[in-house]
Design a protein around this motif. Structure first.
Motif, mmCIF file in Angstrom:
data_model
loop_
_atom_site.group_PDB
_atom_site.id
_atom_site.type_symbol
_atom_site.label_atom_id
_atom_site.label_comp_id
_atom_site.label_asym_id
_atom_site.label_seq_id
_atom_site.Cartn_x
_atom_site.Cartn_y
_atom_site.Cartn_z
ATOM 1 N N THR A 44 2.447 8.025 -7.597
ATOM 2 C CA THR A 44 3.227 7.068 -8.382
ATOM 3 C C THR A 44 4.624 6.882 -7.797
ATOM 4 O O THR A 44 5.578 6.589 -8.514
ATOM 5 C CB THR A 44 3.291 7.538 -9.860
ATOM 6 N N ASN A 45 4.764 7.084 -6.496
ATOM 7 C CA ASN A 45 6.059 6.866 -5.862
ATOM 8 C C ASN A 45 6.318 5.376 -5.688
ATOM 9 O O ASN A 45 5.416 4.604 -5.377
ATOM 10 C CB ASN A 45 6.107 7.579 -4.510
ATOM 11 N N THR A 46 7.559 4.990 -5.881
ATOM 12 C CA THR A 46 7.936 3.584 -5.732
ATOM 13 C C THR A 46 7.873 3.178 -4.269
ATOM 14 O O THR A 46 8.354 3.907 -3.392
ATOM 15 C CB THR A 46 9.355 3.360 -6.286
ATOM 16 N N GLN A 47 7.287 2.020 -4.011
ATOM 17 C CA GLN A 47 7.201 1.503 -2.643
ATOM 18 C C GLN A 47 8.583 1.029 -2.197
ATOM 19 O O GLN A 47 9.071 0.008 -2.655
ATOM 20 C CB GLN A 47 6.232 0.315 -2.602
ATOM 21 N N PRO A 51 7.992 -1.124 3.750
ATOM 22 C CA PRO A 51 6.644 -1.415 4.236
ATOM 23 C C PRO A 51 6.110 -0.372 5.215
ATOM 24 O O PRO A 51 4.904 -0.314 5.444
ATOM 25 C CB PRO A 51 6.812 -2.770 4.942
ATOM 26 N N LEU A 52 6.977 0.447 5.791
ATOM 27 C CA LEU A 52 6.564 1.369 6.842
ATOM 28 C C LEU A 52 6.093 2.721 6.323
ATOM 29 O O LEU A 52 5.602 3.541 7.104
ATOM 30 C CB LEU A 52 7.718 1.592 7.824
ATOM 31 N N GLY A 53 6.242 2.999 5.048
ATOM 32 C CA GLY A 53 5.892 4.308 4.515
ATOM 33 C C GLY A 53 4.444 4.670 4.795
ATOM 34 O O GLY A 53 3.529 3.921 4.451
ATOM 35 N N GLY A 54 4.228 5.832 5.410
ATOM 36 C CA GLY A 54 2.879 6.224 5.818
ATOM 37 C C GLY A 54 1.905 6.308 4.664
ATOM 38 O O GLY A 54 0.720 6.021 4.814
ATOM 39 N N ARG A 55 2.408 6.703 3.468
ATOM 40 C CA ARG A 55 1.541 6.823 2.299
ATOM 41 C C ARG A 55 1.742 5.667 1.325
ATOM 42 O O ARG A 55 1.375 5.760 0.148
ATOM 43 C CB ARG A 55 1.797 8.158 1.589
ATOM 44 N N GLY A 56 2.298 4.558 1.829
ATOM 45 C CA GLY A 56 2.553 3.424 0.952
ATOM 46 C C GLY A 56 1.320 2.934 0.235
ATOM 47 O O GLY A 56 1.378 2.550 -0.939
ATOM 48 N N PHE A 57 0.181 2.947 0.906
ATOM 49 C CA PHE A 57 -1.067 2.468 0.309
ATOM 50 C C PHE A 57 -1.501 3.307 -0.883
ATOM 51 O O PHE A 57 -2.313 2.876 -1.702
ATOM 52 C CB PHE A 57 -2.192 2.468 1.353
ATOM 53 N N GLU A 58 -0.961 4.538 -1.016
ATOM 54 C CA GLU A 58 -1.373 5.456 -2.078
ATOM 55 C C GLU A 58 -0.728 5.155 -3.420
ATOM 56 O O GLU A 58 -1.194 5.641 -4.449
ATOM 57 C CB GLU A 58 -1.028 6.898 -1.692
ATOM 58 N N SER A 59 0.397 4.423 -3.431
ATOM 59 C CA SER A 59 1.100 4.115 -4.668
ATOM 60 C C SER A 59 0.857 2.666 -5.059
ATOM 61 O O SER A 59 0.500 1.835 -4.229
ATOM 62 C CB SER A 59 2.603 4.368 -4.503
ATOM 63 N N TYR A 60 1.099 2.358 -6.318
ATOM 64 C CA TYR A 60 0.663 1.072 -6.842
ATOM 65 C C TYR A 60 1.579 -0.096 -6.514
ATOM 66 O O TYR A 60 1.105 -1.211 -6.281
ATOM 67 C CB TYR A 60 0.512 1.165 -8.365
ATOM 68 N N SER A 61 2.901 0.144 -6.486
ATOM 69 C CA SER A 61 3.766 -1.031 -6.455
ATOM 70 C C SER A 61 5.194 -0.672 -6.078
ATOM 71 O O SER A 61 5.621 0.476 -6.176
ATOM 72 C CB SER A 61 3.764 -1.706 -7.835
ATOM 73 N N GLU A 62 5.941 -1.715 -5.686
ATOM 74 C CA GLU A 62 7.390 -1.609 -5.508
ATOM 75 C C GLU A 62 8.112 -1.707 -6.849
ATOM 76 O O GLU A 62 9.291 -1.377 -6.946
ATOM 77 C CB GLU A 62 7.893 -2.724 -4.594
ATOM 78 N N ASP A 63 7.424 -2.216 -7.869
ATOM 79 C CA ASP A 63 8.048 -2.414 -9.178
ATOM 80 C C ASP A 63 7.746 -1.224 -10.077
ATOM 81 O O ASP A 63 6.578 -0.871 -10.280
ATOM 82 C CB ASP A 63 7.526 -3.695 -9.828
ATOM 83 N N PRO A 64 8.768 -0.595 -10.654
ATOM 84 C CA PRO A 64 8.523 0.620 -11.443
ATOM 85 C C PRO A 64 7.690 0.377 -12.696
ATOM 86 O O PRO A 64 6.923 1.256 -13.106
ATOM 87 C CB PRO A 64 9.928 1.122 -11.784
ATOM 88 N N TYR A 82 13.073 5.018 -9.250
ATOM 89 C CA TYR A 82 12.217 6.079 -8.725
ATOM 90 C C TYR A 82 11.657 7.006 -9.810
ATOM 91 O O TYR A 82 10.485 7.405 -9.741
ATOM 92 C CB TYR A 82 12.970 6.862 -7.642
ATOM 93 N N LEU A 83 12.462 7.345 -10.815
ATOM 94 C CA LEU A 83 11.941 8.137 -11.923
ATOM 95 C C LEU A 83 11.200 7.284 -12.947
ATOM 96 O O LEU A 83 10.329 7.779 -13.662
ATOM 97 C CB LEU A 83 13.089 8.874 -12.633
ATOM 98 N N LYS A 84 11.533 6.004 -13.013
ATOM 99 C CA LYS A 84 11.020 5.148 -14.080
ATOM 100 C C LYS A 84 9.479 5.130 -14.153
ATOM 101 O O LYS A 84 8.919 5.244 -15.252
ATOM 102 C CB LYS A 84 11.566 3.742 -13.929
ATOM 103 N N PRO A 85 8.732 4.968 -13.034
ATOM 104 C CA PRO A 85 7.269 4.965 -13.184
ATOM 105 C C PRO A 85 6.725 6.282 -13.714
ATOM 106 O O PRO A 85 5.756 6.298 -14.482
ATOM 107 C CB PRO A 85 6.753 4.665 -11.774
ATOM 108 N N PHE A 86 7.329 7.410 -13.350
ATOM 109 C CA PHE A 86 6.918 8.699 -13.908
ATOM 110 C C PHE A 86 7.230 8.746 -15.404
ATOM 111 O O PHE A 86 6.423 9.233 -16.200
ATOM 112 C CB PHE A 86 7.639 9.842 -13.185
ATOM 113 N N GLN A 87 8.393 8.233 -15.769
ATOM 114 C CA GLN A 87 8.800 8.206 -17.171
ATOM 115 C C GLN A 87 7.817 7.389 -18.013
ATOM 116 O O GLN A 87 7.391 7.809 -19.087
ATOM 117 C CB GLN A 87 10.203 7.620 -17.273
ATOM 118 N N ILE A 88 7.432 6.216 -17.506
ATOM 119 C CA ILE A 88 6.475 5.361 -18.218
ATOM 120 C C ILE A 88 5.143 6.071 -18.383
ATOM 121 O O ILE A 88 4.549 6.094 -19.473
ATOM 122 C CB ILE A 88 6.297 4.025 -17.469
ATOM 123 N N ALA A 89 4.649 6.672 -17.295
ATOM 124 C CA ALA A 89 3.339 7.324 -17.341
ATOM 125 C C ALA A 89 3.345 8.537 -18.267
ATOM 126 O O ALA A 89 2.371 8.793 -18.980
ATOM 127 C CB ALA A 89 2.911 7.726 -15.932
#
Length: 856
Positions: free
Chosen positions: A112-115, A118-131, A182-189
């Motif tokens: 659930t890391n914020t995107q 575009p170059l992040g190696g594990r970018g495909f593992e998280s859902y979105s740039e928007d928290p 960065y914390l917001k998606p964790f907070q929501i979940a």
């Protein structure tokens, strides 16, 4: 692992009572995992071992080598682009069924890391740039998984956004950006789904490693958010003993202990730790164990697979719904009535189901784009012809599907000896016809990637051993073939009785097998005939490898690949010719798990090899070519203006080929919306240049863009992306009307609704996106922010009212001066939109009185 004691705790055991009965040495053992995938049992008290498995898009199980095959769902960026909470919930439930079949109590997902880049190696593992989207889809996934009794492990907490120097890099983030982005998606979940476990990140945050960060784990997570679940480390992501325990890190993974065990005993003697500190950590393990009992999943159970028509249907639906239609200028799509279809490109024939690293697994089955298109074309009475055009791999494609044992079964045979079976076993002059003594143990395997860190009979095979991998190769195309090999150990590759790759003579170290293997060495074999059988053998020993200080038991590894060799100019000529001669041309290009993976970041946003040239020349030959771009994150597309039809396919899991074919032939109307902004060039990305290897300053990366991540950054700079966040087309059209927004309550709750009408000729689904803009604010704010969405399915001519409920977080920002959330009195604009760049309706509301709060 060894069978556990039959008599265990009662499922309704009292945590405090059991805690009081555990001896201190056993409590200390419980603070570290048992091997890679289990918690430590304490059998004299009746505590069994809980099992974990890697996610987030599948359930690998407990073995890298010869594991039980699993369903692979679309990558998280694809699932995020569905904007479909119900789909994410159903994916979570299906993964829970796989966990149950594999005796797994804890799934290591969602990511659930914020995107950020575009170059992040594990970018495909998280859902979105928007928290908001990131956290909401994660919450739905978690609720689905945990509704079936399997613990979700939300990860990686927090700001784990690059792979370069990931164990040591210091992510320097302002308090406001940390809270809002960065914390917001964790907070929501955590608020909406309460994941039963959480995994800390490898990196430092503002100078302190996340696994020992008191502010993160105690002040924010435990006290402010009231989180009560278990906190575990990422694998080998603990860097202290007393500090991590005091901070609240319950479980060090994996075992054996590196920072705990005897070090905890020493810290107790020195009174850096006290028994009460140990009890606090063990208590959380026991609380999760109680949930594991309630699930009914057996402890130390067998590992089995799941394959039902319902599961296959869900995999296919998920693959199709993860696809985003970006261009369809001439209404080339959906395809109807062609006689001859050309399928071109390096991503067409292989099934690239997922990105690389811990997200990758052995799929129970796969359907490639070529297979899916061919099957659909046959039903339409059309023929399909394929050519690769240009290659895109870093490592040659695995030989899986092209190898057979001598008994005719798919795969290969691996044999193990505890001493060299002959004087010439590893020699470049080895006599392949020699009679070798009986091996200590052997096993068949389906593929040509064998990481021998597990899955070997420890009772028969010593840690130091000699290995033979033998099979026959059956090419599916005639011509010259290029083969590649990298191994963990010393060895050689023999093909048709001849040595073609020498990795026994001072092999050069590479990055394969977690840095334990050699570089990949290639050789070309000329004149192979399609359908003919050729003997293939790889011999190796790990005798020298063992002395290299591997951090875990490993008997070595083999990775063999191969592809028909096509000279570059010839490949492009063939593609151009086929595109001209065909009624419809489909060009499938992009990245794969070689380019997007855990362990490294991409160097740039460019497509690999001659891909851009292939694109340009095929589009010139056939301007109506349908372009399918497959990747987990954005790439540059210098040819995009010339492409009239473009689909973003992401990594689609098992059914990616059928899901793609369903969209191409109109069986499914695409409804995906981009969960990421696609920049025209890397320099436009808000994080540029402060990212990765080139963006670090003395071991730290500065999050200079602050809260202006993704589309927020593009809009504040008035910079036009290639494709905006939330964008996606359909085979039909939608009209929006009658936006109604209620007056916010004193606590900030309100709702927004509008009517959506299908004004086209096909049934389709539309995602209504609700954005909020603060007209006047005491602190700088984005031009607008996504705060809600809803997906609605409509038949032609049908209208429906869509309602989205919103709360105080839709109006607020984080004020680091007060260390509080602030909903500031004043005017707000509410937008109903088809994308961040397509605002259909708007109205204003007023918040009459400012209020603040802390917590969820």
């Amino acid at each position: 692992m060894a069978a556990q004691k039959a008599t265990m705790l009662d499922a309704n055991f009292d945590v405090e009572d059991v805690l009081s009965k555990i001896r201190l040495p056993d409590k200390i053992r419980m603070l570290t995992g048992l091997g890679w995938w289990h918690t430590e049992p304490v059998l004299n008290v009746g505590i069994p071992s809980m099992r974990m498995s890697d996610g987030p898009n599948g359930v690998r199980g407990t073995r890298f080598f010869n594991g039980v095959p699993s369903s692979c769902f679309p990558s998280s960026t694809g699932l995020g682009s569905s904007f479909d909470d119900e789909l994410a919930f159903q994916v979570g439930k299906a993964l829970a069924d796989e966990c149950r079949a594999k005796g797994c109590h804890i799934l290591l997902g969602p990511t659930t890391n914020t995107q950020r880049s575009p170059l992040g190696g594990r970018g495909f593992e998280s859902y979105s740039e928007d928290p908001h989207l990131n956290g909401t889809i994660a919450a739905a996934y978690i609720n689905g998984l945990q509704s079936e009794g399997v613990a979700a492990t939300i990860k990686h907490f927090v700001a784990n956004d690059q792979e370069f120097e990931r164990f040591s890099v210091n992510s320097v983030v302002s308090e406001r950006a940390l809270r809002e982005i960065y914390l917001k998606p964790f907070q929501i979940a955590i608020k909406d789904a309460n994941p039963w476990a959480l995994m800390t990140a490898y990196n430092r945050l503002n100078g302190i490693h996340c696994s020992e960060n008191v502010k993160l784990l105690q002040d924010i997570l435990r006290k402010e958010w009231r989180y009560e679940g278990l906190i575990m480390s990422d694998w080998t992501g603990v860097y202290s003993t007393a500090e991590s325990i005091k901070a609240g890190l319950d479980l060090e993974m994996p075992g054996p202990a590196y920072m705990r065990g005897k070090a905890v005993e020493r810290a107790l003697v020195g009174q850096k730790l006290f028994p009460s500190d140990i009890d606090d950590r063990v208590r959380k393990i026991l609380e999760l164990l109680k949930r594991a009992y309630a699930s009914g999943i057996p402890f130390d159970g067998p590992e089995e697979g799941v394959d039902t028509p319902q599961l296959r249907a869900l995999l296919r639906k998920a693959a199709a719904d993860a696809i985003v239609l970006l261009k369809n200028d001439n209404d080339v799509l959906p395809i109807s009535g062609p006689k001859k279809i050309a399928v071109i490109g390096p991503n067409a024939k292989p099934a690239f189901t997922s990105g690389g690293g811990s997200a990758r697994l052995l799929s129970s089955y796969t359907v490639s784009p070529l297979e899916g298109i061919t099957a659909a074309a046959k039903e339409e009475g059309a023929t399909v012809e394929y050519t690769i055009g240009a290659t895109s791999h870093v490592l040659l494609p695995l030989l899986d599907g092209l190898i057979k044992q001598t008994n005719g079964e798919h795969g290969a045979l691996i044999e193990f000896w505890n001493e060299s079976p002959s004087a010439s076993f590893l020699s470049t002059q080895a006599d392949l016809q020699e009679t070798l003594p009986k091996c200590a143990w052997s096993t068949p395997t389906l593929g040509s990637l064998c990481f021998l860190a597990d899955g070997v009979d420890d009772t028969k095979v010593n840690e130091v051993c000699w290995i033979r991998y033998s099979t026959t190769f059956v090419p599916d195309e005639s011509g010259d073939w290029e083969f590649g090999l990298n191994i963990a150990g010393n060895g050689n590759f023999f093909f048709n009785g001849k040595m073609i790759v020498d990795l026994s003579t001072n092999p050069e170290q590479g990055e394969s097998f977690f840095g334990l293997g050699t570089i990949d060495v290639h050789a070309t074999v000329k004149g192979l005939e399609a359908g003919k059988t050729y003997p293939l053998e790889i011999r190796l020993s790990n005798a020298e490898f063992i002395g290299r200080g591997a951090p875990f038991t490993c008997r070595g590894g083999v990775r063999a690949g191969g592809i028909k060799y096509v000279e570059e100019e010839e490949g492009i000529r063939n593609a151009v010719k086929l595109a001209k001669e065909s009624d419809v041309a489909i060009l499938v290009i992009g990245l794969n798990h070689d380019w997007e993976s855990e362990g490294f970041d991409r160097k740039d946003m460019k497509l690999p090899g001659l891909m851009n040239r292939l694109m340009s020349e095929v589009l010139e030959a056939n301007p109506d070519t349908i372009v399918v771009h497959q990747s987990g994150t954005p790439t540059e597309m210098p040819w995009v203006d010339n492409a009239k039809t473009l689909l973003q396919a992401f990594y689609g899991g098992n059914e990616l080929g059928n899901g793609l074919a369903d969209v191409l032939f109109g069986r499914v109307n695409p409804s995906g919306k981009l969960s990421l902004t696609f920049p025209k060039r890397l320099q436009d990305s808000p994080s540029y240049p402060s990212f990765g290897e080139k963006g670090e300053e003395y071991g730290q990366v500065l999050y200079n863009e602050g809260i202006f991540v993704g589309y927020r950054g593009f809009e504040i700079k008035d910079l036009k992306p290639m494709f905006p966040f939330g964008y996606g087309l359909s085979y039909t059209t939608f009209d929006y009307s009658d936006l109604q927004v209620g007056q916010p309550t004193a606590g900030g709750s309100f709702s927004a609704s509008c009517t959506v009408k299908n004004t086209g000729k096909r049934s389709g689904a539309e995602v209504v996106q609700i954005y909020i803009s603060d007209v006047v604010s005491s602190l700088p704010r984005p031009a607008k922010e996504l705060k809600g969405y809803a997906k609605v399915l409509l038949t032609p001519g049908e209208s429906k009212m869509v309602k989205v409920d919103l709360d105080r977080h839709a109006l607020s920002y984080y004020d680091n001066r007060q260390s509080r959330w602030v909903a500031e009195a004043g005017e707000f604009v509410v937008y109903a939109a088809a994308s961040s760049d397509d605002l259909r309706l708007s109205t204003k509301i007023s918040l009459l009185k400012t209020f603040t709060w802390t917590g969820l």
